[in-house]
Design a protein around this motif. Structure first.
Motif, PDB file in Angstrom:
ATOM      1  N   ARG A   3      -3.926 -21.413 -53.771  1.00  0.00           N
ATOM      2  CA  ARG A   3      -3.952 -23.107 -54.110  1.00  0.00           C
ATOM      3  C   ARG A   3      -5.339 -23.395 -54.439  1.00  0.00           C
ATOM      4  O   ARG A   3      -6.321 -23.128 -53.579  1.00  0.00           O
ATOM      5  CB  ARG A   3      -3.277 -23.811 -53.052  1.00  0.00           C
ATOM      6  CG  ARG A   3      -1.934 -23.218 -52.805  1.00  0.00           C
ATOM      7  CD  ARG A   3      -1.291 -24.558 -51.969  1.00  0.00           C
ATOM      8  NE  ARG A   3      -0.942 -25.639 -52.232  1.00  0.00           N
ATOM      9  CZ  ARG A   3      -0.907 -26.835 -51.672  1.00  0.00           C
ATOM     10  NH1 ARG A   3      -0.836 -26.792 -50.415  1.00  0.00           N
ATOM     11  NH2 ARG A   3      -0.380 -27.857 -52.380  1.00  0.00           N
ATOM     12  N   GLU A  45       0.423 -22.629 -48.597  1.00  0.00           N
ATOM     13  CA  GLU A  45       1.440 -22.408 -49.728  1.00  0.00           C
ATOM     14  C   GLU A  45       1.781 -23.392 -50.445  1.00  0.00           C
ATOM     15  O   GLU A  45       1.685 -24.532 -50.250  1.00  0.00           O
ATOM     16  CB  GLU A  45       2.620 -21.820 -48.832  1.00  0.00           C
ATOM     17  CG  GLU A  45       2.594 -20.588 -47.980  1.00  0.00           C
ATOM     18  CD  GLU A  45       2.418 -19.350 -48.561  1.00  0.00           C
ATOM     19  OE1 GLU A  45       2.257 -19.207 -49.775  1.00  0.00           O
ATOM     20  OE2 GLU A  45       1.430 -18.734 -47.941  1.00  0.00           O
ATOM     21  N   ASP A  46       2.202 -23.112 -51.935  1.00  0.00           N
ATOM     22  CA  ASP A  46       2.719 -24.226 -52.531  1.00  0.00           C
ATOM     23  C   ASP A  46       3.666 -25.084 -52.043  1.00  0.00           C
ATOM     24  O   ASP A  46       4.622 -24.569 -51.419  1.00  0.00           O
ATOM     25  CB  ASP A  46       2.735 -23.764 -53.945  1.00  0.00           C
ATOM     26  CG  ASP A  46       1.694 -23.261 -54.825  1.00  0.00           C
ATOM     27  OD1 ASP A  46       0.747 -23.348 -54.595  1.00  0.00           O
ATOM     28  OD2 ASP A  46       1.975 -22.339 -55.650  1.00  0.00           O
ATOM     29  N   GLY A  47       3.798 -26.258 -52.636  1.00  0.00           N
ATOM     30  CA  GLY A  47       4.884 -27.353 -52.063  1.00  0.00           C
ATOM     31  C   GLY A  47       4.369 -28.592 -52.479  1.00  0.00           C
ATOM     32  O   GLY A  47       3.613 -28.746 -53.106  1.00  0.00           O
ATOM     33  N   THR A  78       0.650 -22.130 -42.033  1.00  0.00           N
ATOM     34  CA  THR A  78       1.992 -21.676 -42.640  1.00  0.00           C
ATOM     35  C   THR A  78       2.796 -22.883 -43.038  1.00  0.00           C
ATOM     36  O   THR A  78       3.952 -22.938 -43.595  1.00  0.00           O
ATOM     37  CB  THR A  78       2.989 -21.442 -41.106  1.00  0.00           C
ATOM     38  OG1 THR A  78       2.867 -22.752 -40.347  1.00  0.00           O
ATOM     39  CG2 THR A  78       2.310 -20.570 -40.400  1.00  0.00           C
ATOM     40  N   HIS A  80       3.877 -25.400 -46.358  1.00  0.00           N
ATOM     41  CA  HIS A  80       3.770 -25.551 -47.584  1.00  0.00           C
ATOM     42  C   HIS A  80       3.764 -26.876 -48.296  1.00  0.00           C
ATOM     43  O   HIS A  80       4.442 -27.771 -47.961  1.00  0.00           O
ATOM     44  CB  HIS A  80       5.374 -24.870 -47.992  1.00  0.00           C
ATOM     45  CG  HIS A  80       5.666 -23.617 -47.592  1.00  0.00           C
ATOM     46  ND1 HIS A  80       5.911 -22.756 -48.742  1.00  0.00           N
ATOM     47  CD2 HIS A  80       5.793 -23.069 -46.620  1.00  0.00           C
ATOM     48  CE1 HIS A  80       6.204 -21.484 -47.941  1.00  0.00           C
ATOM     49  NE2 HIS A  80       5.957 -21.458 -46.698  1.00  0.00           N
ATOM     50  N   MET A 228       8.939 -27.637 -46.651  1.00  0.00           N
ATOM     51  CA  MET A 228       7.257 -27.712 -46.284  1.00  0.00           C
ATOM     52  C   MET A 228       7.166 -27.083 -44.689  1.00  0.00           C
ATOM     53  O   MET A 228       6.130 -26.540 -44.517  1.00  0.00           O
ATOM     54  CB  MET A 228       7.006 -29.196 -46.342  1.00  0.00           C
ATOM     55  CG  MET A 228       6.859 -29.856 -47.609  1.00  0.00           C
ATOM     56  SD  MET A 228       6.477 -31.354 -47.767  1.00  0.00           S
ATOM     57  CE  MET A 228       4.609 -31.314 -47.629  1.00  0.00           C
ATOM     58  N   ASN A 328      13.943 -29.350 -52.374  1.00  0.00           N
ATOM     59  CA  ASN A 328      12.881 -28.688 -53.124  1.00  0.00           C
ATOM     60  C   ASN A 328      13.510 -28.253 -54.309  1.00  0.00           C
ATOM     61  O   ASN A 328      14.125 -27.431 -54.234  1.00  0.00           O
ATOM     62  CB  ASN A 328      12.139 -27.590 -52.253  1.00  0.00           C
ATOM     63  CG  ASN A 328      11.052 -27.049 -52.861  1.00  0.00           C
ATOM     64  OD1 ASN A 328      10.691 -27.085 -53.796  1.00  0.00           O
ATOM     65  ND2 ASN A 328      10.095 -26.167 -52.053  1.00  0.00           N
TER      66      ASN A 328
END
Length: 344
Positions: A3, A45-47, A78, A80, A228, A328
């Protein structure tokens, strides 16, 4: 592919890290700088990007503790997506022990603000630019004004499908289809395309534990529903739905004794309390003028004729909750990511 870092103010936060940022607001006559404190949790992580704000009114401290507890349980490695948290928006009011700004302006009637306007307008512009404008979902935390206390509730546009799902995920005892107010953070965020929940609970200048617990659990559920964080426990019962509310007002001046409690279901004609004189003689009984649930009440013992005493929300018994599913869009193909999210 890793990211990108997250930029806010003059700072960039790398993925997998959390960082506190001080956004300049103004300077005191002494030259000391006043800043807006923000903490960014930029997940590895993406989110989605979500913002959470509290203390737009300087005396509303419940939300400050809600944000502290939510942040304490997040691990950016961890996590998102990205969370932008501003626990004390009205820094000047909070430090002065006042609901409003030094010029007596209500910050929550000053949005979207202007970089060249009044102090309130400048703060609103800063919040819109650096916090609200960066996220597609927001949660604004409030309490009752001075002399009032509120039952945990979410106010939102329940006719917007995605906002409705977010409100259901929050899981407050009551969710209210509330109109927009000109100049409010919600109205300004609506224009930016954000879906916003407004959480109301507790009393000004009090850490009401029941209000803090419900708010903390609700924010964590929303983050989990957006993918998330890991899933969290769902509420034991779905939120009750209301589309209108009104205050029962005093019909005489007197000393108030309230029998009704927050969260109580009432029917038209039910006794809610009484007004007496200084010797205890009953002057008038207070009765419910509508059926519903008690979502707010005054904490003042002395009231004048016409004062608001008890806030009752009518219940929409006929409307069934929308199906619960993941919010999501990447994980839920049935949710249209191009919906125009709304708020109130």
């Amino acid at each position: 592919m890793a990211r990108a870092s997250f930029g806010i103010g003059t700072v960039r936060v790398r993925p997998g890290y959390a960082r506190e940022v001080e956004l300049p607001i103004t300077r005191l006559v002494t030259g000391a700088e006043i800043t807006l404190p923000v903490r960014v949790v930029h997940g590895r992580e993406d989110g989605p990007t979500v913002w959470v704000t509290a203390a737009i009114h300087g005396d509303e401290v419940v939300g400050i503790e809600v944000i502290r507890r939510v942040l304490a349980r997040l691990n950016p490695r961890t996590f998102h997506g990205t969370l932008v948290a501003a626990p004390i928006v009205n820094v000047l009011g909070f430090t002065a022990g006042d609901r409003y700004l030094p010029d007596r302006r209500d910050l929550n009637r000053s949005f979207p603000g202007s970089a060249r306007g009044s102090l309130a307008s400048r703060i609103a512009h800063l919040v819109m630019t650096e916090v609200v404008g960066r996220g597609e979902v927001g949660i604004d935390l409030h309490t009752g004004s001075f002399g009032r206390t509120n039952h945990p509730q979410v106010r939102a546009d329940l006719d917007d499908p995605r906002t409705r799902l977010l409100a259901e995920a929050f899981g407050a005892p009551v969710m209210i289809n509330a109109r927009l107010r000109d100049g409010s953070l919600r109205a300004a965020a609506r224009e930016r395309g954000a879906a916003v929940l407004l959480y109301e609970a507790g009393e000004a200048w009090r850490f009401d534990e029941w209000a803090i617990e419900a708010g903390t659990a609700g924010v964590r559920r929303v983050l989990a529903s957006l993918g998330m964080t890991d899933p969290v426990a769902t509420p034991t019962a779905p939120s009750l739905v209301s589309r209108s509310s009104s205050w029962v007002r005093a019909r005489r001046t007197g000393i108030l004794q309230i029998d009704a409690v927050l969260g109580q279901r009432v029917s038209v004609g039910d006794r809610l309390g009484s007004l007496s004189d200084s010797f205890g003689k009953t002057l008038r009984l207070v009765h419910a003028d509508r059926s519903g649930i008690v979502i707010g009440r005054t904490t003042a013992p002395l009231v004048n004729r016409g004062d608001a005493l008890i806030h009752v929300a009518g219940l929409d018994e006929a409307v069934e909750p929308l199906p619960r599913h993941h919010l999501n869009p990447d994980l839920d193909p049935d949710l249209d990511p191009d919906l125009d999210p709304d708020l109130s």
